[in-house]
Write an enzyme that holds these catalytic residues in place. Structure first.
Site, mmCIF file in Angstrom:
data_model
loop_
_atom_site.group_PDB
_atom_site.id
_atom_site.type_symbol
_atom_site.label_atom_id
_atom_site.label_comp_id
_atom_site.label_asym_id
_atom_site.label_seq_id
_atom_site.Cartn_x
_atom_site.Cartn_y
_atom_site.Cartn_z
ATOM 1 N N HIS A 138 -8.065 -6.273 0.101
ATOM 2 C CA HIS A 138 -6.938 -5.026 -0.187
ATOM 3 C C HIS A 138 -5.798 -5.449 1.279
ATOM 4 O O HIS A 138 -4.372 -5.884 1.476
ATOM 5 C CB HIS A 138 -7.192 -3.210 0.205
ATOM 6 N N ASP A 150 -0.569 -4.238 -3.680
ATOM 7 C CA ASP A 150 -1.622 -3.573 -4.178
ATOM 8 C C ASP A 150 -1.386 -2.617 -3.492
ATOM 9 O O ASP A 150 -1.372 -1.373 -2.612
ATOM 10 C CB ASP A 150 -2.144 -3.702 -2.910
ATOM 11 N N SER A 183 1.365 -1.358 -0.087
ATOM 12 C CA SER A 183 0.043 -0.063 0.186
ATOM 13 C C SER A 183 0.748 1.487 -0.174
ATOM 14 O O SER A 183 1.965 1.929 -0.504
ATOM 15 C CB SER A 183 -1.035 -0.577 1.127
#
Length: 436
Positions: free
Chosen positions: A358, A303, A280
């Site tokens: 996620h 991600d 992330s």
């Protein structure tokens, strides 16, 4: 913005269920019922040939120092102690502050759900390796901290890597800490300063907590996140510098009280084979770190949230990059920024794991029951152990290819190109030509 970071789905869900005071008794019972199957939940053990040890390292004691959890191949010990997944209650406090809910109530919820879980590694176990270990620096997501990706980090260590999972001090972690010097009055009255677990060795230091910093009213997001991603990259580079010192035999002082003998790591690392990895916001940190430090030979971005990055850095990144995405998180604008890193001469790969969300990359996905995990978007449709196994194997194959490792990880080379029923080559997101 929060939908792009750390534990947003979890935090938003918890916050919404606590929106009114008269719902509190109901909510606690709801969580208890939802996690009633927790007796068989847990972070899966690593699958590699090596036992895994872990320890914490802080040098120096200030906010400008380096702080990370180290995972490494270790000797097998009969009385292995497994560390708590969440090291102490202040990290729960950080999560509850992040959600603007009462600390006492929030700590009870998080402690009930997650307080009993352990990391699948032996705390401070003696280092053991017959060969020099390649190195991975790992960067956590927004609202996370150093311990929450142990399934990935422990697997890499079991396969022969030394992994430093950095805890960032840019105020993007839900909580972290450093130490300050005691004032004269505190030195004169030591009993007024309570001791906490893992306290500093020196009697003249006091632990100071640093919590997540949200956007202020009317504040634009990009300047803050851009400043943070640059500091995060610097912290990854600083962690590598500290490992380099340890590897060279330079005496180091770990501010924390640990039983691990750092001198055993002398000449243990292959500093020609170093990668950077993150999830992330940590995925954006990977790109920034590759741009800033050529010692990182390649990067793996899980991600990745690309918004914090300056457009100007994309053409300056010269190392191979592997994007491993979830099926439910990405969107066209974010993917188009990843595509700006495409190169005809430098390998840039992208795969998407079907049925993932996620939060399929942090450990949370293993620690909630099926229905509440999906309700809180901590689980996707795929078995979380299968998803993390695909992620780990594809990562290992990519690292072997670009670090020049003499391992058998190339057996998983097809995964790099999405050749598996559970994978998509590239992305499932439709891009308009104008967005590319």
């Amino acid at each position: 913005m929060l939908s792009h970071g750390g534990f947003v789905q979890l935090l938003t869900f918890v916050k919404s269920t606590w929106a009114r005071a008269d719902q509190r008794r109901y909510t606690l019972g709801f969580f208890a019922m939802g996690n009633s199957c927790s007796n068989h939940l847990g972070i899966p053990p690593a699958k590699g040939p090596n036992a895994v040890g872990c320890t914490d390292f802080m040098m120096d004691h200030t906010a400008q120092g380096s702080f990370f959890r180290l995972y490494y191949p270790c000797q097998t010990t009969e009385k292995a102690q497994r560390p708590d997944w969440v090291p102490c209650k202040e990290y729960f406090n950080g999560l509850t502050d992040f959600m603007n809910i009462n600390r006492t109530v929030g700590e009870k919820i998080f402690n009930y759900l997650f307080g009993s879980f352990k990391i699948p590694a032996s705390l401070d176990a003696p280092f053991k390796s017959n060969v020099k270990c390649p190195v991975v620096i790992f960067s956590h997501g927004l609202g996370a901290f150093r311990t929450l990706y142990s399934a990935i980090c422990a697997e890499l260590a079991s396969q022969g890597f030394i992994v430093a999972s950095v805890e960032h001090r840019d105020q993007s972690a839900s909580a972290t800490y450093y130490f300050r010097d005691k004032t004269e009055s505190e030195k004169a009255n030591k009993k007024n300063v309570p001791k906490t677990s893992g306290s500093a060795q020196e009697d003249n230091l006091v632990r100071e907590w640093m919590y997540y910093r949200g956007l202020k009213h009317g504040e634009r997001e990009f300047p803050l996140r851009n400043e943070q991603v640059k500091k995060r990259a610097d912290e990854c580079i600083l962690a590598l510098d500290r490992l380099t010192e340890i590897n060279s035999g330079t005496p180091v002082q770990n501010v924390l009280q640990t039983q691990f003998d750092w001198t055993t790591l002398e000449n243990s690392m292959d500093l020609c084979r170093i990668a950077v990895m993150g999830h992330s916001f940590g995925g954006a940190t990977v790109i920034e770190a590759l741009c800033k430090e050529v010692k990182f030979k390649c990067g793996v971005a899980l991600d990745a949230w690309m918004n914090p990055l300056d457009d100007e850095i994309f053409p300056r990144v010269k190392q191979p990059i592997f994007f491993i995405n979830s099926e439910k998180f990405q969107w066209a604008g974010n993917i188009s920024r990843m595509k700006k890193l495409d190169s005809a001469v430098i390998q840039r790969k992208m795969i998407t794991i079907r049925g993932t969300v996620h939060q399929s990359f942090p450990d949370f996905t293993f620690l909630t029951g099926n229905w509440i995990g999906k309700l809180m978007k901590l689980k996707g449709e795929i078995d979380p152990e299968l998803a993390i196994d695909l992620c780990n194997k594809a990562t290992l194959a990519f690292l072997q290819r670009h670090l020049g490792l003499e391992k058998n990880f190339n057996q998983w080379d097809p995964l790099i190109d999405g050749q598996d029923d559970h994978l998509i080559q590239g992305t499932n997101v439709t891009l308009l030509q104008s967005a590319i």
